[in-house]
Design a protein around this motif. Sequence first.
Motif, PDB file in Angstrom:
ATOM      1  N   ASP A 101       0.698  -1.153  -0.136  1.00 33.68           N
ATOM      2  CA  ASP A 101       0.111   0.013  -0.053  1.00 33.68           C
ATOM      3  C   ASP A 101       0.862   1.079  -0.062  1.00 33.68           C
ATOM      4  OD1 ASP A 101      -2.090  -1.542   0.096  1.00 33.68           O
ATOM      5  OD2 ASP A 101      -2.458  -1.521   2.346  1.00 33.68           O
ATOM      6  N   SER A 102       1.882   1.169   0.849  1.00 33.31           N
ATOM      7  CA  SER A 102       2.821   2.450   0.853  1.00 33.31           C
ATOM      8  C   SER A 102       3.424   2.553  -0.638  1.00 33.31           C
ATOM      9  CB  SER A 102       3.979   2.201   1.746  1.00 33.31           C
ATOM     10  OG  SER A 102       3.330   1.927   3.177  1.00 33.31           O
ATOM     11  N   ALA A 103       3.897   1.550  -1.333  1.00 31.87           N
ATOM     12  CA  ALA A 103       4.470   1.773  -2.425  1.00 31.87           C
ATOM     13  C   ALA A 103       3.449   2.226  -3.684  1.00 31.87           C
ATOM     14  CB  ALA A 103       4.852   0.300  -3.057  1.00 31.87           C
ATOM     15  N   VAL A 104       2.066   1.931  -3.500  1.00 35.56           N
ATOM     16  CA  VAL A 104       1.223   2.432  -4.447  1.00 35.56           C
ATOM     17  C   VAL A 104       0.984   4.161  -4.192  1.00 35.56           C
ATOM     18  CG1 VAL A 104      -1.319   2.441  -4.893  1.00 35.56           C
ATOM     19  CG2 VAL A 104      -0.196   0.302  -4.759  1.00 35.56           C
ATOM     20  N   ALA A 105       1.009   4.375  -2.716  1.00 39.83           N
ATOM     21  CA  ALA A 105       1.054   5.824  -2.478  1.00 39.83           C
ATOM     22  C   ALA A 105       2.204   6.530  -3.038  1.00 39.83           C
ATOM     23  CB  ALA A 105       0.765   5.953  -0.989  1.00 39.83           C
TER      24      ALA A 105
END
Length: 219
Positions: free
Chosen positions: A12-16
């Motif tokens: 999820d952090s990578a998508v953000a």
Amino acid sequence: DKTYLAASTAKDSAVALRAQANSFGKPQVMANATLAGAQHATKVSGAQFSQAQMGQMNGANFNTDITTGLMSQWGLSAKYSVFNPARHAQQLQLNIAADGLDLQQLEAEQALIVRTSQKYFAVHLAQQKLRLLAAQLTAVEKMAEEAKYRFSIGNRPITEVHEAQAQLAQIQADHIAAQSDLQLKLQALTQVIGPITGSFADSLELPKNLPTLDNQSVW
């Protein structure tokens, strides 16, 4: 698996981070608006003026009154950076950070596969060990009974009876320990894959045509 769940948040952090990086390559749109109001009044009294045709006048009053004055202003502007090394560096840095988080996620998946496989085969090994000890326990129980019988008819000395009983006690202790070890390994496996429905497989059935070792992705 708590370890994997903790590592999966990196996705999820990578998508953000990638969404933030893409925003650096988009145009900037800015809007502004201004609204103002004012009141103005001017009063002049006791003025004097003269004109050739009218003569001289004293005490004239001049009043100017603007009770309401409104001013409004708005604007919309857009800017697109064709060449901005600083923004490009920030975009590249965010994408690299997102790639790093993806690699962490992949590493967590690989570690989960290895960890699950180890716990799965540990259960099978514990089952086979328990099955072997159960067979040995049955055999030693028969030997102990036979030693008692032969001693009762005077065919064997008492030392053989004591030896058979000691061996039986050792096998019984090993059998209890193996049962406890199997339960612990089953509990460790359920912590990774969840509750096991039904009975666990007693044996492993491997496919007849095993994949070749040169293709690691198949394994």
